[in-house]
Design an enzyme around this catalytic site. Structure first.
Site, short mmCIF file in Angstrom:
data_model
loop_
_atom_site.label_atom_id
_atom_site.label_comp_id
_atom_site.label_asym_id
_atom_site.label_seq_id
_atom_site.Cartn_x
_atom_site.Cartn_y
_atom_site.Cartn_z
N LYS A 1 0.87 -1.18 0.00
CA LYS A 1 0.00 0.00 0.00
C LYS A 1 0.90 1.22 0.00
O LYS A 1 1.96 1.22 0.65
CB LYS A 1 -0.88 -0.04 1.26
CG LYS A 1 -1.91 1.09 1.35
CD LYS A 1 -2.77 0.94 2.61
CE LYS A 1 -3.85 2.00 2.70
NZ LYS A 1 -4.70 1.86 3.89
N SER B 1 -9.71 1.97 2.97
CA SER B 1 -8.81 2.70 2.10
C SER B 1 -7.78 1.82 1.38
O SER B 1 -7.14 2.28 0.44
CB SER B 1 -8.06 3.75 2.91
OG SER B 1 -7.23 3.12 3.88
N SER C 1 -9.98 -0.43 7.15
CA SER C 1 -9.39 -0.32 5.80
C SER C 1 -8.68 -1.55 5.28
O SER C 1 -8.30 -1.58 4.11
CB SER C 1 -8.41 0.85 5.75
OG SER C 1 -9.12 2.03 5.59
N1 GLN Z 1 -13.18 4.29 6.34
C1 GLN Z 1 -12.60 4.73 7.58
C2 GLN Z 1 -12.18 6.18 7.46
O1 GLN Z 1 -12.39 6.75 6.44
C3 GLN Z 1 -11.46 3.87 7.97
C4 GLN Z 1 -10.25 4.15 7.18
C5 GLN Z 1 -9.08 3.32 7.58
O2 GLN Z 1 -9.21 2.30 8.24
N2 GLN Z 1 -7.91 3.80 7.22
O3 GLN Z 1 -11.67 6.74 8.37
#
Ligand code: GLN
Length: 492
Positions: free
Chosen positions: A81, A156, A180
């Site tokens: 990532k 994400s 995410s």
């Molecule tokens: N969707 C969540 C957010 O936007 C979690 C994102 C994540 O785990 N990095 O904060």
């Protein structure tokens, strides 16, 4: 082009093929690079390809194996990532702010995998600064779901999940602050694990919300995740929150025996917010575990409906502090011709950050401001404790907790983008796990209308082995994790 048997091979199988010289890491690496070349135009899952370096690293891994050195991961290709700092390789975090950022060092996760002889193929697209559940917030454009390119891959770590599902790499890394790893794993039909907070070093991972962020493996199976988890876990003195806990060989803990395992099903996770067809799939996965000897127990997590509100105070508050460093002076994007210092700050941040990131910074700054600190930040910290306590008491009577990973399957682009709260609901089943610092994984549990569904398994602190073992059992008894999207049809 890489043949389909290799494309679907597990890490253990690839290791076997490499050891017996039926394939070399260089061949494998070239095959995956070709696959990325073929499919990435369609999916936009990979933002940087490191072809030359990868082939060089692969040859070095082959030499290591020839000398009889190395380990299970030596010569296995992987994608990171783009939130992990990679020495000498651009690390964008999905943001214009870091479009040209080239780190001077490797994140600990990257360094450990490198030391194991893993071959980095490149870096995966992601929501900007890991804020999002659909990968639509990336400065580099949305990632498409290989199961249906009109739909989001989740976020994400959507680039990682999509690349993995499309066979661009057998292993990928992700990070999970509120879901995410697990939510995109669910939406793309792969296995993804968020370890216990502290299990994996955060050094060199671009910070979003430091008390919640954890890195973890995503792979085609729980067994493959176990291999990667062993390699990346363990104390790192460079991260003061990394835990000084013994790291088991997670793979050798996969006995497949789950007889007597008590699995808690929170009533709050099986309520009306859950799509009925998703619920049916999740239930059939749980029934499989029951057939294998587990016992299903109804439990309560009475404060779980506060998780979203709590997270969306704490995560933005921490983000607003972490992102203060992007000031146009020391890191990243700088606006052209600033009139004065204030203009430099103002325009660098307005132009360098996207809309969702700016929204989080505003919310977080507000929650931390003098007049509102007690009402919001402090209160959210207190509720966080109550949510953790719910898990602690539930774990007195069960060994693991199970539920859906996401409230539905992958949705079409644009469906939730105009409504931040609808998007935030995507993580309704995953956020609390981060608030409590627990390990959680998502394993495929079949398809609804041709799109993948994930079963989430949550473990006690530092007990990744038990949830991995339950997922492994499920993967021995079912073929859901073997389902692959017909992405080649889209590029033919
Ligand atoms: N969707 C969540 C957010 O936007 C979690 C994102 C994540 O785990 N990095 O904060």
């Amino acid at each position: 082009m890489i043949d389909s048997a290799l494309l679907n091979a597990s890490v253990s199988e690839l290791h076997q093929l490499l050891t017996t010289r039926q394939v070399s890491s260089a061949e494998l690496t070239k095959g995956y690079l070709e696959r990325i070349d073929l499919l990435n135009g369609k999916l936009n899952a990979v933002v940087t390809v490191c072809a030359e370096q990868a082939i060089e690293d692969a040859s070095r891994a082959d030499e290591r194996r020839t000398r009889g050195e190395g380990n299970i991961l030596t010569g296995i290709p992987l994608l990171h990532k783009d939130i992990f700092c990679t020495q000498g390789v651009t690390t964008t975090c999905g943001s214009r702010m870091l479009e040209h950022f080239v780190p001077a060092y490797d994140a600990t996760v990257v360094a450990r995998l490198k030391a194991a002889g893993v071959v980095m193929l490149g870096k995966c697209n992601m929501d900007e600064f890991a804020m999002g559940s659909s990968n639509e917030t990336s400065f580099f454009g949305a990632v498409k779901n290989p199961w249906d390119t009109n739909c989001v891959p989740g976020g994400s770590s959507g680039g990682s999940a999509a690349a993995l599902a499309a066979g661009m790499a057998p292993l990928v890394t992700g990070t999970d602050t509120g879901g995410s790893i697990r939510q995109p794993a669910s939406l793309c039909g792969v296995t993804g694990l968020k370890p216990t907070y502290g299990r994996v070093s955060r050094l060199g991972i671009i910070a979003f919300a430091s008390s919640l962020d954890q890195a973890g493996p995503m792979a085609r199976s729980a067994a493959d995740c176990a291999h990667m988890l062993t390699a990346i876990s363990g104390l790192d003195t460079g991260d003061s929150t990394s835990a000084d806990r013994a790291v088991p060989d997670f793979f050798s803990e996969l006995t497949g025996d789950i007889s007597g395992l008590r699995i808690g099903m929170p009533r709050e996770y099986f309520n009306d917010d859950l799509d009925s067809e998703v619920r049916a799939q999740v239930m059939s996965a749980l029934t499989e575990l029951e057939k294998a000897g587990a016992q299903l127990v109804d439990i309560d997590l009475p404060h779980s409906h506060y998780a979203i509100a709590t997270y969306y105070v704490l995560a933005p508050a921490e983000a607003s502090a972490n992102l203060a460093r992007y000031d146009g002076v020391r890191f990243g994007y700088r606006c052209a011709d600033p009139a004065d210092l204030e203009d430099l700050y103002f325009r660098s941040r307005s132009e360098g950050f996207g809309e969702e990131v700016q929204r989080r910074i505003l919310v977080g700054t507000y929650a931390l401001s003098a007049g509102f600190y007690d009402a919001y930040f402090n209160k959210a910290q207190q509720v966080r404790r109550v949510i953790s306590d719910d898990f602690r008491s539930a774990f007195q009577s069960v060994d693991i907790i199970a539920g859906p990973s996401a409230p539905g399957v992958a949705f079409p682009f644009g469906a939730k983008q105009q409504d931040p709260v609808a998007m935030y609901m995507e993580d309704i089943y995953t956020l609390a796990v981060n608030l409590a610092g627990l390990p959680g994984l998502s394993t495929p549990a079949g398809l609804v209308n041709g799109m993948p569904v994930g079963l989430q398994l949550i473990g006690k602190p530092f007990d990744e082995s038990t949830i991995l073992n339950a997922a492994h059992r499920l993967q021995l008894d079912t073929d859901w994790h073997r389902a692959r999207p017909a992405i080649e049809d889209h590029v033919a």
